[in-house]
Design an enzyme around this catalytic site. Sequence first.
Site, PDB file in Angstrom:
ATOM      1  CG  HIS A 114       4.512   1.668   2.139  1.00 38.02           C
ATOM      2  ND1 HIS A 114       5.373   2.046   1.151  1.00 38.02           N
ATOM      3  CD2 HIS A 114       5.301   1.152   3.138  1.00 38.02           C
ATOM      4  CE1 HIS A 114       6.621   1.779   1.518  1.00 38.02           C
ATOM      5  NE2 HIS A 114       6.610   1.246   2.719  1.00 38.02           N
ATOM      6  CG  HIS A 185       7.594  -3.317   2.429  1.00 35.08           C
ATOM      7  ND1 HIS A 185       8.375  -3.757   3.485  1.00 35.08           N
ATOM      8  CD2 HIS A 185       7.540  -1.975   2.541  1.00 35.08           C
ATOM      9  CE1 HIS A 185       8.748  -2.714   4.196  1.00 35.08           C
ATOM     10  NE2 HIS A 185       8.262  -1.615   3.650  1.00 35.08           N
ATOM     11  CD  GLU A 321      10.634  -0.763   1.027  1.00 36.27           C
ATOM     12  OE1 GLU A 321       9.697   0.029   0.845  1.00 36.27           O
ATOM     13  OE2 GLU A 321      11.307  -0.763   2.069  1.00 36.27           O
TER      14      GLU A 321
END
Length: 357
Positions: A114, A185, A321
């Site tokens: 991420h 997210h 996601e």
Amino acid sequence: MTDTTQPTLPSKTGFEKTIDGKKTNLYLLKNKNGAEAAITNYGAHLLALLVPDKDGKLTDVVLGFSDIDGYKKALSSYYGATIGRYGNRIAKGHFVLDGRRYDLFINNKPNTLHGGSKGFNDVVWDVTQSNDQSITMTYLSKDGEEGYPGNLNVKVTYELTNDNAIKISYEATTDKNTIINLTNHSYFNLNGVGSGTILDHTLQLKAANYTPIDSTLIPTGEIAPVAGTPFDFTKAATIGSRINNTDAQLKNGKGYDHNFVLDKHDISTPVATATGDESGIVLEVFTDEPGIQFYSGNFMSGSNTFLNGKTDEQRTGFCLETQHYPDSPNHPKFPSTELKQGETYKTVTIYKFSVKK
Ligand code: GLA
């Protein structure tokens, strides 16, 4: 027992700060049907989202905190965050582009996750436009930031539409070839934040295949059929019905934490549908992305306290996601995540809420 208390939105005071020399704030969106959302330009987070349940009662379906400190403390859980420059994992934190190797920060051993040590979820975005129903934020990720090549100009717009949907549009350009994979997210609990686990929610995914992972959650490269496995959500099933099966893939993910290969991704039909068993609230996800990470909140640990005082117990939220597949730069057969100089990256995801008829 039915909870009759009205959920509240976070207040501005918890979000008015100066971080990295830039002002942060809270922005409220409201549509014509009474749905409301709260957003901050710190990490371009979606903080809360109030939509009506089957009895018309407003319910907060997005897990979030009352102030920036809450988000800072829970940083590695990415609650409600905008994720970049590369959402999901890149194996061992490196990739090769145009013959050159790039090294990234290993923040999820042995991989990068991420965006690295300070991803787009932890920077302050510039608010360039906002009105009652939409907000646009931009961020310049400098050449070399977190090890990625190219000055990347990123733009994200959240729009709360009158059909009770949050539409998230992303755009980016770069001055050098780079890689990009942006996502949101948000953790959802369709029965309301802190109402218990999401194991009795039903879920349907329009995905006949998924990408199996190794024990570090990196795709093996295989595109495997879901048929006959606990990953078959082609027909609606409850999230919990098979989550504890003895299955090597569920063991690797400690539950569901896998990329599903979407059959179609043309934004006109939902790729995922989830329903809260108590609230009757239905979430439909639309996207033009080729994949979706279904994460069942396995790492939630009860150590963070939400806006309404409830804690983030394991599996009390789930994420959908939308994305390109994890570790794509190291899998030439996966759809490419390369953004070339001169091109414009554009992608849209819609989370639409209604009630079960
Ligand atoms: C992603 C990852 C998970 C986990 C969460 C945050 O969805 O795939 O493994 O790291 O973020 O806890």
